[in-house]
Design a protein around this motif. Structure first.
Motif: not given
Length: 224
Positions: A18, A112-113, A115-117, A109
């Motif tokens: 990731d 935000r990333a 939170r997704k991964a 950024d």
């Protein structure tokens, strides 16, 4: 979407997929010429960087205005992680030692990333842990080791380059003195002794390690 191939060295060699994907696609490319400053100590920062190619010197200035070089980072290294979670002033000046390419990802950024991964958060914790261990070891060396031992360790550290066992360090004696917090005269005297012993070659072009095992003995705390 702009993508690049990141080096599988340094921190990136064991980072999550990731993080590699994020630095290769979302991050912005930065290109520096030799001697160009990426940012200075005290500048406001909000970006994490990964080195794609080239090398960077990290340095600080004392209250008296004396420069102290801290580290040299090469492809695969990440830095600037503090600014991701606590945007504020940079703690060091970063200067390109040669033409260098970087990838930079902004604080917003990155969060935000994460939170997704969530694995990205683990990467950042591991990076912070590595940095803390490195800082602790530097402090211990500065306090407990003699100048020759600090110099030996710094030369060994800065000449590790992949699988190469012999390497040239293109730094002047004054620059080496900055790395170990000593005078140029003291460094010059120590290098002359090692040169006569066949441990190194020293010239205006820098220092070349000839006998890493002998230099390692000099760097060993128990040998001081």
């Amino acid at each position: 979407m702009d993508t690049v191939t990141l080096p599988k060295t340094g921190f990136l060699a064991h980072a999550s997929q990731d993080l590699s994907d994020l630095m290769a696609s979302v991050a912005t490319e930065v290109v520096l010429e030799e001697g160009q400053v990426l940012f200075e100590q005290g500048d406001i920062g909000d970006t994490l960087y990964a080195i794609v190619s080239g090398s960077l010197e990290f340095s600080v200035l004392s209250r008296e205005g004396r420069k102290l070089s801290l580290d040299v980072m090469r492809p695969g290294a990440l830095f600037g992680e503090i600014a991701l979670f606590d945007p504020g002033t940079r703690t060091a000046t970063v200067t390109a030692l040669e033409p260098t390419r970087l990838r930079g990802v902004k604080n917003a950024d990155m969060l935000r990333a994460i939170r997704k991964a969530p694995d990205l958060g683990i990467d950042m914790i591991q990076l912070a842990g590595e940095r803390m261990r490195w800082m602790s070891s530097q402090l211990n060396e500065q306090v407990f080791l003699s100048m020759p031992a600090r110099l030996a360790r710094k030369i060994l550290y800065l000449t590790v380059d992949g699988s190469k066992q012999l390497s040239t360090l293109p730094l002047s004696q004054s620059e080496l003195a900055e790395f170990v917090g000593a005078t140029r005269e003291a460094v010059s005297k120590t290098l002359s002794i090692w040169k006569r012993a066949g441990v190194i070659e020293a010239s205006r072009g820098g220092v070349r390690v000839l006998d890493r095992e002998a230099l390692q003995v000099m760097a060993d705390l128990h040998q001081i």
